[in-house]
Design a protein around this motif. Structure first.
Motif, PDB file in Angstrom:
ATOM      1  N   THR A  16       0.822  -1.216   0.000  1.00 42.54           N
ATOM      2  CA  THR A  16       0.000   0.000   0.000  1.00 42.54           C
ATOM      3  C   THR A  16       0.855   1.264   0.000  1.00 42.54           C
ATOM      4  O   THR A  16       0.345   2.340   0.273  1.00 42.54           O
ATOM      5  CB  THR A  16      -0.932   0.023   1.219  1.00 42.54           C
ATOM      6  N   ARG A  17       2.143   1.137  -0.334  1.00 41.97           N
ATOM      7  CA  ARG A  17       3.006   2.312  -0.373  1.00 41.97           C
ATOM      8  C   ARG A  17       2.461   3.341  -1.372  1.00 41.97           C
ATOM      9  O   ARG A  17       2.188   3.014  -2.516  1.00 41.97           O
ATOM     10  CB  ARG A  17       4.423   1.941  -0.805  1.00 41.97           C
ATOM     11  N   ALA A  57      -0.650   2.465  -6.493  1.00 40.41           N
ATOM     12  CA  ALA A  57      -0.546   3.917  -6.362  1.00 40.41           C
ATOM     13  C   ALA A  57       0.073   4.538  -7.601  1.00 40.41           C
ATOM     14  O   ALA A  57      -0.286   5.642  -7.995  1.00 40.41           O
ATOM     15  CB  ALA A  57       0.262   4.269  -5.124  1.00 40.41           C
ATOM     16  N   ASP A  58       0.998   3.826  -8.240  1.00 39.30           N
ATOM     17  CA  ASP A  58       1.648   4.363  -9.426  1.00 39.30           C
ATOM     18  C   ASP A  58       0.654   4.586 -10.563  1.00 39.30           C
ATOM     19  O   ASP A  58       0.739   5.580 -11.276  1.00 39.30           O
ATOM     20  CB  ASP A  58       2.772   3.440  -9.869  1.00 39.30           C
ATOM     21  N   SER A  59      -0.317   3.683 -10.714  1.00 38.45           N
ATOM     22  CA  SER A  59      -1.332   3.881 -11.762  1.00 38.45           C
ATOM     23  C   SER A  59      -2.168   5.123 -11.461  1.00 38.45           C
ATOM     24  O   SER A  59      -2.527   5.867 -12.368  1.00 38.45           O
ATOM     25  CB  SER A  59      -2.213   2.645 -11.916  1.00 38.45           C
ATOM     26  N   HIS A  60      -2.437   5.360 -10.190  1.00 41.11           N
ATOM     27  CA  HIS A  60      -3.208   6.543  -9.818  1.00 41.11           C
ATOM     28  C   HIS A  60      -2.387   7.816 -10.015  1.00 41.11           C
ATOM     29  O   HIS A  60      -2.913   8.835 -10.472  1.00 41.11           O
ATOM     30  CB  HIS A  60      -3.701   6.429  -8.372  1.00 41.11           C
ATOM     31  N   LEU A  61      -1.104   7.770  -9.686  1.00 39.68           N
ATOM     32  CA  LEU A  61      -0.261   8.956  -9.877  1.00 39.68           C
ATOM     33  C   LEU A  61      -0.131   9.299 -11.360  1.00 39.68           C
ATOM     34  O   LEU A  61      -0.177  10.470 -11.741  1.00 39.68           O
ATOM     35  CB  LEU A  61       1.122   8.744  -9.250  1.00 39.68           C
ATOM     36  N   LEU A 121      -9.236   3.834  -5.795  1.00 35.99           N
ATOM     37  CA  LEU A 121      -8.137   3.811  -4.833  1.00 35.99           C
ATOM     38  C   LEU A 121      -8.590   3.251  -3.492  1.00 35.99           C
ATOM     39  O   LEU A 121      -7.919   2.418  -2.893  1.00 35.99           O
ATOM     40  CB  LEU A 121      -7.573   5.225  -4.655  1.00 35.99           C
ATOM     41  N   MET A 122      -9.741   3.691  -3.004  1.00 36.24           N
ATOM     42  CA  MET A 122     -10.243   3.199  -1.726  1.00 36.24           C
ATOM     43  C   MET A 122     -10.662   1.743  -1.795  1.00 36.24           C
ATOM     44  O   MET A 122     -10.642   1.029  -0.791  1.00 36.24           O
ATOM     45  CB  MET A 122     -11.426   4.054  -1.245  1.00 36.24           C
ATOM     46  N   ALA A 123     -11.018   1.271  -2.986  1.00 40.99           N
ATOM     47  CA  ALA A 123     -11.351  -0.142  -3.161  1.00 40.99           C
ATOM     48  C   ALA A 123     -10.094  -0.984  -3.371  1.00 40.99           C
ATOM     49  O   ALA A 123     -10.190  -2.212  -3.499  1.00 40.99           O
ATOM     50  CB  ALA A 123     -12.298  -0.310  -4.350  1.00 40.99           C
ATOM     51  N   GLY A 124      -8.936  -0.338  -3.439  1.00 38.75           N
ATOM     52  CA  GLY A 124      -7.683  -1.061  -3.620  1.00 38.75           C
ATOM     53  C   GLY A 124      -7.466  -1.554  -5.031  1.00 38.75           C
ATOM     54  O   GLY A 124      -6.761  -2.529  -5.253  1.00 38.75           O
ATOM     55  N   ARG A 125      -8.071  -0.857  -6.003  1.00 37.20           N
ATOM     56  CA  ARG A 125      -7.955  -1.273  -7.399  1.00 37.20           C
ATOM     57  C   ARG A 125      -7.184  -0.223  -8.186  1.00 37.20           C
ATOM     58  O   ARG A 125      -7.428   0.970  -8.043  1.00 37.20           O
ATOM     59  CB  ARG A 125      -9.339  -1.449  -8.016  1.00 37.20           C
ATOM     60  N   ALA A 139     -15.708   1.528 -16.111  1.00 42.52           N
ATOM     61  CA  ALA A 139     -17.106   1.559 -16.516  1.00 42.52           C
ATOM     62  C   ALA A 139     -17.867   2.199 -15.356  1.00 42.52           C
ATOM     63  O   ALA A 139     -17.940   1.615 -14.281  1.00 42.52           O
ATOM     64  CB  ALA A 139     -17.632   0.165 -16.807  1.00 42.52           C
ATOM     65  N   VAL A 140     -18.389   3.377 -15.581  1.00 47.39           N
ATOM     66  CA  VAL A 140     -19.066   4.093 -14.516  1.00 47.39           C
ATOM     67  C   VAL A 140     -20.503   3.611 -14.435  1.00 47.39           C
ATOM     68  O   VAL A 140     -21.288   3.796 -15.358  1.00 47.39           O
ATOM     69  CB  VAL A 140     -19.010   5.617 -14.759  1.00 47.39           C
ATOM     70  N   ARG A 141     -20.812   2.909 -13.329  1.00 44.53           N
ATOM     71  CA  ARG A 141     -22.154   2.386 -13.080  1.00 44.53           C
ATOM     72  C   ARG A 141     -22.553   2.767 -11.666  1.00 44.53           C
ATOM     73  O   ARG A 141     -21.704   3.035 -10.828  1.00 44.53           O
ATOM     74  CB  ARG A 141     -22.154   0.870 -13.219  1.00 44.53           C
ATOM     75  N   LEU A 142     -23.823   2.763 -11.406  1.00 47.84           N
ATOM     76  CA  LEU A 142     -24.293   3.101 -10.071  1.00 47.84           C
ATOM     77  C   LEU A 142     -23.917   2.053  -9.042  1.00 47.84           C
ATOM     78  O   LEU A 142     -23.740   2.359  -7.868  1.00 47.84           O
ATOM     79  CB  LEU A 142     -25.803   3.327 -10.075  1.00 47.84           C
ATOM     80  N   ASN A 143     -23.775   0.823  -9.458  1.00 51.62           N
ATOM     81  CA  ASN A 143     -23.453  -0.234  -8.511  1.00 51.62           C
ATOM     82  C   ASN A 143     -21.973  -0.607  -8.536  1.00 51.62           C
ATOM     83  O   ASN A 143     -21.592  -1.621  -8.022  1.00 51.62           O
ATOM     84  CB  ASN A 143     -24.295  -1.482  -8.795  1.00 51.62           C
ATOM     85  N   ASP A 144     -21.128   0.214  -9.112  1.00 54.56           N
ATOM     86  CA  ASP A 144     -19.691  -0.064  -9.254  1.00 54.56           C
ATOM     87  C   ASP A 144     -18.997   0.055  -7.931  1.00 54.56           C
ATOM     88  O   ASP A 144     -18.856   0.953  -7.255  1.00 54.56           O
ATOM     89  CB  ASP A 144     -19.081   0.873 -10.288  1.00 54.56           C
TER      90      ASP A 144
END
Length: 144
Positions: A16-17, A57-61, A121-125, A139-144
């Motif tokens: 989780t660094r 984290a690198d994908s998010h950065l 990020l909070m889901a760890g993905r 894919a942006v969905r309401l139940n995602d």
């Protein structure tokens, strides 16, 4: 939990660094809605730490860096178009429409990208495609 189940968990899911840093950069980007100076601080932090954090984290950065520079490029293009409208003598309402339209679209795009990024990020993905122009391949969905 037995030792065999622990061995099946990969190191990537345990690493989780940089996750807190990525969350802080998302917050700085959202804060730039009120105080523009926070976005350059966020992109500077992302540039400095990219490659030194976990793959998640690198994908998010990378996504955050791209968000900043695509937004800056779009702002430069909108400013050039706005000035061009003034040079050709377009009516004032045309310039105002362009300015408000761009601002609204940019605001929605930034909030959407930050929202999808924070959710993943909070889901760890990681983001599926951090180099995308829209929402990282999510894919942006309401139940995602």
């Amino acid at each position: 939990m037995s030792d065999t189940s622990l061995s099946s968990v990969t190191d990537a899911t345990l690493d989780t660094r940089g996750r807190g840093l990525a969350a802080a950069v998302y917050i700085l980007y959202l804060g730039s809605i009120m105080a523009v100076i926070t976005a350059p601080i966020g992109v500077l932090l992302a540039h400095l730490r990219r490659g030194r954090v976990s793959a998640l984290a690198d994908s998010h950065l990378q996504f955050q860096i791209r968000t900043f520079w695509l937004g800056a490029l779009a702002a430069a293009a909108a400013l050039a178009a706005w000035n061009l409208l003034g040079l050709v003598g377009a009516p004032a309402w045309a310039s105002w429409t362009l300015g408000y339209g761009f601002f609204t679209a940019c605001l929605a795009w930034t909030i959407g990208r930050c929202g999808v990024g924070i959710h993943r990020l909070m889901a760890g993905r990681p983001l599926d495609n951090p180099r995308s122009l829209l929402f990282g391949g999510a894919a942006v969905r309401l139940n995602d």
